[in-house]
Design an enzyme around this catalytic site. Structure first.
Site, PDB file in Angstrom:
ATOM      1  N   ASP A  49      49.455  33.582  44.002  1.00 24.72           N
ATOM      2  CA  ASP A  49      50.371  34.119  45.283  1.00 24.72           C
ATOM      3  C   ASP A  49      51.159  32.482  45.664  1.00 24.72           C
ATOM      4  O   ASP A  49      50.298  31.954  46.314  1.00 24.72           O
ATOM      5  CB  ASP A  49      49.778  34.651  46.103  1.00 24.72           C
ATOM      6  CG  ASP A  49      50.652  35.167  47.282  1.00 24.72           C
ATOM      7  OD1 ASP A  49      51.853  34.705  47.353  1.00 24.72           O
ATOM      8  OD2 ASP A  49      50.213  36.164  48.018  1.00 24.72           O
ATOM      9  N   ASP A  67      53.650  39.909  45.077  1.00 31.73           N
ATOM     10  CA  ASP A  67      53.967  38.579  45.381  1.00 31.73           C
ATOM     11  C   ASP A  67      53.137  37.641  44.511  1.00 31.73           C
ATOM     12  O   ASP A  67      52.850  36.497  44.853  1.00 31.73           O
ATOM     13  CB  ASP A  67      53.687  38.266  46.888  1.00 31.73           C
ATOM     14  CG  ASP A  67      52.220  38.742  47.155  1.00 31.73           C
ATOM     15  OD1 ASP A  67      51.594  39.141  46.312  1.00 31.73           O
ATOM     16  OD2 ASP A  67      51.910  38.590  48.265  1.00 31.73           O
ATOM     17  N   GLN A  90      50.073  30.268  49.129  1.00 34.00           N
ATOM     18  CA  GLN A  90      48.850  30.808  49.625  1.00 34.00           C
ATOM     19  C   GLN A  90      47.693  30.471  48.806  1.00 34.00           C
ATOM     20  O   GLN A  90      46.453  30.054  49.271  1.00 34.00           O
ATOM     21  CB  GLN A  90      49.063  32.260  50.110  1.00 34.00           C
ATOM     22  CG  GLN A  90      47.817  33.031  50.238  1.00 34.00           C
ATOM     23  CD  GLN A  90      48.230  34.497  50.789  1.00 34.00           C
ATOM     24  OE1 GLN A  90      48.797  34.666  51.960  1.00 34.00           O
ATOM     25  NE2 GLN A  90      47.825  35.550  49.793  1.00 34.00           N
ATOM     26  N   GLY A  93      40.714  20.021  36.362  1.00 39.06           N
ATOM     27  CA  GLY A  93      40.282  20.333  35.351  1.00 39.06           C
ATOM     28  C   GLY A  93      40.264  21.819  35.111  1.00 39.06           C
ATOM     29  O   GLY A  93      40.377  22.055  33.931  1.00 39.06           O
ATOM     30  N   ASN A  94      40.105  22.590  36.004  1.00 37.97           N
ATOM     31  CA  ASN A  94      40.108  24.139  35.872  1.00 37.97           C
ATOM     32  C   ASN A  94      40.598  24.634  37.260  1.00 37.97           C
ATOM     33  O   ASN A  94      40.132  24.276  38.319  1.00 37.97           O
ATOM     34  CB  ASN A  94      38.473  24.482  35.688  1.00 37.97           C
ATOM     35  CG  ASN A  94      38.475  25.813  35.190  1.00 37.97           C
ATOM     36  OD1 ASN A  94      38.898  26.766  35.651  1.00 37.97           O
ATOM     37  ND2 ASN A  94      37.887  26.127  33.897  1.00 37.97           N
ATOM     38  N   ASP A 104      48.303  44.117  42.215  1.00 38.24           N
ATOM     39  CA  ASP A 104      48.496  43.572  43.495  1.00 38.24           C
ATOM     40  C   ASP A 104      48.070  44.509  44.730  1.00 38.24           C
ATOM     41  O   ASP A 104      48.045  45.525  44.714  1.00 38.24           O
ATOM     42  CB  ASP A 104      50.229  43.285  43.679  1.00 38.24           C
ATOM     43  CG  ASP A 104      50.358  42.348  44.820  1.00 38.24           C
ATOM     44  OD1 ASP A 104      49.794  41.528  45.378  1.00 38.24           O
ATOM     45  OD2 ASP A 104      51.442  42.680  45.710  1.00 38.24           O
ATOM     46  N   LYS A 105      47.624  43.497  45.717  1.00 38.55           N
ATOM     47  CA  LYS A 105      47.133  44.311  46.897  1.00 38.55           C
ATOM     48  C   LYS A 105      45.797  44.827  46.504  1.00 38.55           C
ATOM     49  O   LYS A 105      45.357  45.951  47.289  1.00 38.55           O
ATOM     50  CB  LYS A 105      48.124  45.247  47.641  1.00 38.55           C
ATOM     51  CG  LYS A 105      49.418  44.679  48.115  1.00 38.55           C
ATOM     52  CD  LYS A 105      49.240  43.408  49.084  1.00 38.55           C
ATOM     53  CE  LYS A 105      50.620  42.899  49.413  1.00 38.55           C
ATOM     54  NZ  LYS A 105      51.221  42.006  48.314  1.00 38.55           N
ATOM     55  N   TYR A 115      39.564  34.884  55.114  1.00 41.98           N
ATOM     56  CA  TYR A 115      40.762  35.788  54.701  1.00 41.98           C
ATOM     57  C   TYR A 115      41.912  35.029  54.095  1.00 41.98           C
ATOM     58  O   TYR A 115      42.446  34.298  55.177  1.00 41.98           O
ATOM     59  CB  TYR A 115      40.872  36.976  55.284  1.00 41.98           C
ATOM     60  CG  TYR A 115      42.046  37.810  54.785  1.00 41.98           C
ATOM     61  CD1 TYR A 115      41.632  38.464  53.418  1.00 41.98           C
ATOM     62  CD2 TYR A 115      43.263  38.006  55.036  1.00 41.98           C
ATOM     63  CE1 TYR A 115      42.553  39.517  52.947  1.00 41.98           C
ATOM     64  CE2 TYR A 115      44.312  38.814  54.374  1.00 41.98           C
ATOM     65  CZ  TYR A 115      43.881  39.314  53.314  1.00 41.98           C
ATOM     66  OH  TYR A 115      44.790  40.170  52.366  1.00 41.98           O
ATOM     67  N   LYS A 118      44.115  38.959  49.453  1.00 41.66           N
ATOM     68  CA  LYS A 118      43.234  39.596  48.296  1.00 41.66           C
ATOM     69  C   LYS A 118      43.601  39.126  46.900  1.00 41.66           C
ATOM     70  O   LYS A 118      44.169  38.380  46.660  1.00 41.66           O
ATOM     71  CB  LYS A 118      43.538  41.244  48.289  1.00 41.66           C
ATOM     72  CG  LYS A 118      42.425  42.228  48.115  1.00 41.66           C
ATOM     73  CD  LYS A 118      41.438  42.189  49.197  1.00 41.66           C
ATOM     74  CE  LYS A 118      40.171  42.928  48.855  1.00 41.66           C
ATOM     75  NZ  LYS A 118      39.099  42.732  49.947  1.00 41.66           N
ATOM     76  N   ASP A 119      42.468  39.644  46.009  1.00 42.18           N
ATOM     77  CA  ASP A 119      42.374  38.771  44.920  1.00 42.18           C
ATOM     78  C   ASP A 119      43.274  39.136  43.655  1.00 42.18           C
ATOM     79  O   ASP A 119      43.599  38.308  42.714  1.00 42.18           O
ATOM     80  CB  ASP A 119      40.818  38.945  44.444  1.00 42.18           C
ATOM     81  CG  ASP A 119      39.978  38.954  45.595  1.00 42.18           C
ATOM     82  OD1 ASP A 119      39.818  37.685  46.256  1.00 42.18           O
ATOM     83  OD2 ASP A 119      39.445  39.856  46.055  1.00 42.18           O
ATOM     84  N   GLN A 150      44.040  49.192  19.305  1.00 44.04           N
ATOM     85  CA  GLN A 150      44.119  49.759  17.920  1.00 44.04           C
ATOM     86  C   GLN A 150      43.055  49.248  17.059  1.00 44.04           C
ATOM     87  O   GLN A 150      42.386  48.218  17.389  1.00 44.04           O
ATOM     88  CB  GLN A 150      45.453  49.456  17.495  1.00 44.04           C
ATOM     89  CG  GLN A 150      46.548  49.896  18.429  1.00 44.04           C
ATOM     90  CD  GLN A 150      46.721  51.688  18.606  1.00 44.04           C
ATOM     91  OE1 GLN A 150      46.924  52.170  19.636  1.00 44.04           O
ATOM     92  NE2 GLN A 150      46.269  52.160  17.611  1.00 44.04           N
TER      93      GLN A 150
END
EC number: 3.1.3.11
Length: 387
Positions: free
Chosen positions: A13, A54, A96, A105-106, A133-134, A229, A232-233, A242
């Site tokens: 985000d 977002d 954010q 590096g990560n 999202d959310k 907070y 959210k993730d 297949q």
């Protein structure tokens, strides 16, 4: 041995137009320019840039393996450039998810979420990339169970010899940073005992019994990284389909049920997960309801063919109607559970501050006095005055 292909899906985000509901086209263009230059220079083989709500999503193919610093560094640079544009435009919550100023590096642990898998390409390699999202990574627990362990969803578990032996689920305890492998169908009840608590036990990967990877989910939890907070993730997921894996239709079928997931407004409410085409992945009502998109690709020689917007189909209209009905119902609860999350999930909201402010006023129930409240004298003058 044939060269392996890596599929990397990394999201962040980086700022939204008018609140928390969409990514500005200029931000997507800025990220695309960074990836196009990297493709030209051979860092990656191919890419596709999209969004859900977002969250800016980078889909990349390459041959460098998972967690490669060049690829993660590229994603970080793309997000930084997009965030710079967001700040120039005054977009809300610009940058954010970028919880650090320095790349090490990560991207894991720095804010962005990543789902990656390294595969030996089949002659035809269909994949489905989901992004939500959310909500939180555990939102994919129920769909993954149905895709890879529920014969009422996936007919191939019964009638396809290549699926009949079942799958292995890798479940992670995101609080303790530990994981376990559970075989299905043999340990199905143990699996359900864990993943029924999606805020803590998250399916990270699914494998065939021969070790071939079938699915991978981003499991980063931003509040556990940042200590407060910060949004959210919003997980991403890659699923192979297949020819030895569930069919695309079986992979999509669980999303006809808009199950309740944690997130929505301020990351503190339960709501239905609505499957939508990308054009409708702009959550607005109470910053929601939570959305999920599904993009279908073919992967050939580490290049992407597609995508197909798989939820852009009237077959999912009823799921969307149901999601809206559920949203209407659960919103009527206001700040009450079960719409609002339980206290353990409210750790990074105002609840701890409220409890801290009131802690000295909490007393054993038997010691609570009868409150004395002064009332205004009634206009009629008929009632007695109270102390």
């Amino acid at each position: 041995m044939a060269q392996k292909t890596t599929i990397s899906v990394i999201k962040a985000d980086i700022g939204s137009l008018a609140g928390h509901h969409t990514v500005h086209p200029d931000c997507m263009a800025a990220a695309s320019r960074v990836l196009a230059e990297a493709k030209k220079n051979g860092v990656i083989n191919d890419f596709y840039v999209t969004h859900v709500g977002d969250d800016l999503i980078l889909i990349m193919t390459h041959t460098k393996g998972v967690d490669h610093p060049d690829v993660h560094g590229l994603a970080w640079e793309a997000f930084k450039k997009a965030a710079e544009v967001a700040k120039e435009l005054g977009l809300y919550a610009a940058g954010q998810d970028l919880l650090s100023d320095a790349f090490s590096g990560n991207v894991r642990g720095l804010g962005p979420a990543a789902a990656e898998m390294e595969i030996e390409e089949r002659p035809s390699e269909p994949i489905v990339i989901f992004a939500a999202d959310k909500t939180e990574p555990g939102a994919f627990n129920l769909p993954l169970y149905k895709i890879f362990a529920d014969p009422f969803n996936t007919a191939g578990l019964v009638i396809d010899p290549r699926l009949h032996d079942g799958f292995v689920f890798e479940v992670v305890d995101v609080f303790e940073d530990k994981g376990v492998h559970l075989n299905t169908p043999e340990e199905l009840y143990d699996l359900l005992a864990l993943i029924g608590t999606p805020s803590r036990y998250v399916i990270r990967r699914v494998f065939r019994k021969d070790g071939k990877i079938a699915a991978v989910v981003s499991v980063e939890r931003l509040n556990l990284i940042a200590g407060k907070y910060v949004g959210k993730d919003d997980p991403v997921m890659i699923v192979r389909a297949q020819s030895g894996f569930p069919a695309v239709g079986e992979v999509l079928e669980p999303f006809t049920f808009p199950h309740l997931v944690a997130g929505w407004m301020r990351g503190s409410h339960n709501g239905p997960l609505m499957p939508v085409p990308v054009r409708d992945a702009r959550p607005t009502r109470f910053d929601g309801p939570p959305r999920v998109i599904a993009l279908g690709f073919q992967v050939k020689n580490a290049k992407l063919v597609g995508p197909s917007d798989l939820f852009d189909d009237p077959a999912f209209d009823e799921a969307r109607r149901t999601a809206n009905k559920v949203a209407d119902y659960i919103r009527r609860h206001g700040p009450f559970m079960p719409h609002r999350l339980d206290p353990s999930e409210m750790e990074y909201t105002t609840l701890p501050q409220v409890l801290e402010r009131l802690k000295d006023r909490f007393k054993p129930v038997k010691d609570l006095p009868v409150p004395k409240v002064k009332h205004s004298e009634m206009l009629s003058g008929a009632e007695e005055a109270h102390d």
